[in-house]
Structure formats: C-alpha cells, structure tokens
Scaffold this motif. Sequence first.
Motif, PDB file in Angstrom:
ATOM      1  N   ILE A 163       0.842  -1.191   0.000  1.00 17.22           N
ATOM      2  CA  ILE A 163       0.000   0.000   0.000  1.00 17.22           C
ATOM      3  C   ILE A 163       0.878   1.243   0.000  1.00 17.22           C
ATOM      4  N   VAL A 164       0.386   2.280  -0.659  1.00 22.41           N
ATOM      5  CA  VAL A 164       0.974   3.619  -0.591  1.00 22.41           C
ATOM      6  C   VAL A 164      -0.193   4.548  -0.299  1.00 22.41           C
ATOM      7  N   SER A 165      -0.031   5.439   0.675  1.00 22.86           N
ATOM      8  CA  SER A 165      -1.126   6.321   1.051  1.00 22.86           C
ATOM      9  C   SER A 165      -0.605   7.677   1.493  1.00 22.86           C
ATOM     10  N   VAL A 166      -1.435   8.695   1.289  1.00 28.78           N
ATOM     11  CA  VAL A 166      -1.155  10.036   1.799  1.00 28.78           C
ATOM     12  C   VAL A 166      -1.657  10.090   3.234  1.00 28.78           C
ATOM     13  N   LEU A 167      -0.910  10.782   4.093  1.00 27.34           N
ATOM     14  CA  LEU A 167      -1.283  10.904   5.497  1.00 27.34           C
ATOM     15  C   LEU A 167      -1.704  12.338   5.807  1.00 27.34           C
ATOM     16  N   GLN A 168      -2.662  12.463   6.722  1.00 27.94           N
ATOM     17  CA  GLN A 168      -3.081  13.776   7.194  1.00 27.94           C
ATOM     18  C   GLN A 168      -2.498  14.010   8.585  1.00 27.94           C
ATOM     19  N   ALA A 169      -2.740  15.177   9.130  1.00 29.18           N
ATOM     20  CA  ALA A 169      -2.263  15.475  10.485  1.00 29.18           C
ATOM     21  C   ALA A 169      -2.880  14.480  11.462  1.00 29.18           C
ATOM     22  N   GLY A 170      -2.073  13.996  12.388  1.00 33.08           N
ATOM     23  CA  GLY A 170      -2.557  13.037  13.370  1.00 33.08           C
ATOM     24  C   GLY A 170      -1.410  12.304  14.030  1.00 33.08           C
ATOM     25  N   LYS A 171      -1.721  11.129  14.554  1.00 37.98           N
ATOM     26  CA  LYS A 171      -0.748  10.352  15.316  1.00 37.98           C
ATOM     27  C   LYS A 171      -0.307   9.103  14.558  1.00 37.98           C
ATOM     28  N   VAL A 172       1.001   8.910  14.478  1.00 38.75           N
ATOM     29  CA  VAL A 172       1.567   7.636  14.030  1.00 38.75           C
ATOM     30  C   VAL A 172       1.841   6.848  15.299  1.00 38.75           C
TER      31      VAL A 172
END
Length: 91
Positions: free
Chosen positions: A38-47
């Motif tokens: 998978i490849v995905s764009v991330l938004q602001a938040g917690k890893v």
Amino acid sequence: MYLEIVTPEASLVAGEVESVTVPGVDGEFQMLNNHAPIVSVLQAGKVKFKGNPTIAEGFQKKFTQEDGKWVLQISGGTVECNNNRVMVLAD
C-alpha cells in the motif's frame, strides 16, 4: 515488520515493530505483518507503533506513549508498506 520514520530533520525511527497505525486521509488504518502492499497520503494526526525500534538520539522527546504504543504527532506525509517494510515520510 521493519519500520522507518523519516522527517526533513532526520531519520527518527528504525527497527522491528509488531504494528503501525497511521492517520490516512480517509481515516486511521493499521498495518501488521504480511500486510498487502500500500501507498497512502497521510493527514495530520498520530503515528502509533508497538515494538522497540531504535529512536534517534536527541529526538526521544518527540515521542509519547499511549496504551503501550509509541506515538508521534505528524502534520502530514506519506506511507508505503511492502514486503513487511513500512516507510513513513512525515512532515
């Protein structure tokens, strides 16, 4: 699986983990061993990740712990998971 978290400042994390949870643009999702590519764009938040990878010296203060997982707040980025390797490129 092997996790790397890289920011413009430095490579923050490298090592084996049990799970990784990221804030995708369509919602939070988790990756475990043998996850489909998978490849995905991330938004602001917690890893969030469970395990004991190496956290780069001088950057430990960026991480907190929550429910037995390490947590890093990000403002966005991308994630790629392939062959039990997870690479987070975080802003």
